[in-house]
Write an enzyme that holds these catalytic residues in place. Structure first.
Site, PDB file in Angstrom:
ATOM      1  N   GLY A 163      -9.116  -6.508  -1.460  1.00 39.86           N
ATOM      2  CA  GLY A 163     -10.127  -5.655  -2.067  1.00 39.86           C
ATOM      3  C   GLY A 163     -11.100  -6.370  -2.979  1.00 39.86           C
ATOM      4  N   SER A 185      -0.904  -6.280   0.792  1.00 40.99           N
ATOM      5  CA  SER A 185      -0.725  -5.296  -0.283  1.00 40.99           C
ATOM      6  C   SER A 185      -1.513  -4.024   0.016  1.00 40.99           C
ATOM      7  CB  SER A 185      -1.134  -5.924  -1.609  1.00 40.99           C
ATOM      8  OG  SER A 185      -0.270  -7.002  -1.941  1.00 40.99           O
ATOM      9  N   HIS A 187     -18.333  -3.432  -2.184  1.00 40.12           N
ATOM     10  CA  HIS A 187     -17.215  -2.489  -2.105  1.00 40.12           C
ATOM     11  C   HIS A 187     -17.713  -1.111  -2.527  1.00 40.12           C
ATOM     12  CE1 HIS A 187     -12.703  -1.590  -3.097  1.00 40.12           C
ATOM     13  NE2 HIS A 187     -13.290  -0.580  -2.484  1.00 40.12           N
ATOM     14  N   HIS A 247      -4.685  -2.630  -0.169  1.00 39.93           N
ATOM     15  CA  HIS A 247      -5.858  -2.577   0.701  1.00 39.93           C
ATOM     16  C   HIS A 247      -5.525  -3.077   2.101  1.00 39.93           C
ATOM     17  CE1 HIS A 247      -9.996  -2.655   1.988  1.00 39.93           C
ATOM     18  NE2 HIS A 247      -9.935  -3.949   2.232  1.00 39.93           N
ATOM     19  N   ILE A 271     -15.147   4.583  -7.962  1.00 39.40           N
ATOM     20  CA  ILE A 271     -14.789   5.835  -7.308  1.00 39.40           C
ATOM     21  C   ILE A 271     -15.639   6.990  -7.835  1.00 39.40           C
ATOM     22  CG2 ILE A 271     -12.921   6.292  -8.957  1.00 39.40           C
ATOM     23  CD1 ILE A 271     -11.323   7.445  -6.552  1.00 39.40           C
ATOM     24  N   HIS A 303     -29.285   7.845   5.171  1.00 41.03           N
ATOM     25  CA  HIS A 303     -30.148   7.112   6.088  1.00 41.03           C
ATOM     26  C   HIS A 303     -30.833   5.914   5.412  1.00 41.03           C
ATOM     27  CE1 HIS A 303     -33.945   8.583   4.300  1.00 41.03           C
ATOM     28  NE2 HIS A 303     -33.222   9.660   4.024  1.00 41.03           N
ATOM     29  N   ASP A 335       0.298 -13.475   4.180  1.00 37.38           N
ATOM     30  CA  ASP A 335       0.242 -13.217   2.743  1.00 37.38           C
ATOM     31  C   ASP A 335       0.867 -14.392   2.002  1.00 37.38           C
ATOM     32  OD1 ASP A 335      -0.150 -10.394   0.961  1.00 37.38           O
ATOM     33  OD2 ASP A 335       0.999 -11.993   0.010  1.00 37.38           O
ATOM     34  N   ASP A 336       0.220 -14.793   0.903  1.00 39.51           N
ATOM     35  CA  ASP A 336       0.698 -15.958   0.159  1.00 39.51           C
ATOM     36  C   ASP A 336       1.909 -15.657  -0.714  1.00 39.51           C
ATOM     37  OD1 ASP A 336      -1.231 -17.529   1.314  1.00 39.51           O
ATOM     38  OD2 ASP A 336      -2.620 -17.405  -0.371  1.00 39.51           O
TER      39      ASP A 336
END
Length: 211
Positions: free
Chosen positions: A68, A11, A144, A13, A165, A135, A34-35
């Site tokens: 994801g 899908s 994520h 991601h 985001i 750093h 993929d399932d």
């Protein structure tokens, strides 16, 4: 590294992961597992089976988890590790990686991301499009980092945390494991309790004025 790459998850991601893999030009072939048996191809690449078919491809293919959701990604990658799978790191050619940066197996760095020197990123992490990590950060496993996130210097982000985001973490801040940081939130001090945090400055949505 093997000549074939299999990506679990076809899908959204997973498609971005596949696009990065193709741009890296390191594998002779890239395909999906993929399932959802209704999906026969994605990004023009074949779906050759389901996740149950992993074991019979262990010897011939590198395998990457293109999912994801942090919890599901961790579950599948841990299973792959017990099977002895070869799990690569994927880095988009248009990202910038500083000196002495460490990236764990199963981590993907997407287009436009910048990771500055002396940062350590665990396994199974997503460093998404246009994010910046300065750093001496320590990003633990299965984190994520969403598109446009900015993390300043000397930040620690605990295992399984999700940064929404456009969120920002100022320097010298620690975020405990399993948190969700909302879109556009600004984290200005340590977060010590697993919860959902939103706003400027970021506060939990479940306990009034507690951070």
């Amino acid at each position: 590294m093997k000549n074939k790459l299999l990506i679990i998850g076809a899908s959204g991601h997973g498609k971005v992961v596949a696009d990065i893999a193709l741009k890296m030009n390191r594998w002779q072939s890239v395909a999906f597992l993929d399932d959802d048996k209704r999906i026969k191809s994605s990004l023009g690449l074949e779906v050759i089976g389901t996740s149950c078919d992993v074991s019979k491809n262990i010897e011939t293919s590198d395998i990457f988890v293109g999912i994801g959701n942090n919890v599901i990604r961790e579950k599948i990658q841990e299973m792959l590790e017990t099977l002895g799978a070869s799990i690569p790191v994927l880095i988009h050619p248009n990202s910038v990686i500083g000196e002495q940066v460490m990236l764990g197996a199963g981590t993907v760095v997407m287009a436009g991301a910048i990771i500055n020197c002396c940062t350590k990123i665990g396994k199974g992490c997503i460093i998404n499009t246009g994010s910046t990590i300065d750093h001496d950060n320590l990003i633990e496993d299965y984190v994520h980092i969403s598109p446009g996130v900015n993390s300043a210097g000397n930040v620690k982000i605990g295992k399984g945390t999700w940064l929404g985001i456009g969120s920002t973490v100022i320097n010298n801040v620690q975020i405990t494991e399993g948190c969700k940081i909302g879109a556009g939130a600004v984290v200005i001090k340590d977060i010590k309790t697993t919860d959902v945090y939103v706003g400027i400055p970021a506060k939990t949505i479940n306990r009034k004025n507690v951070t």
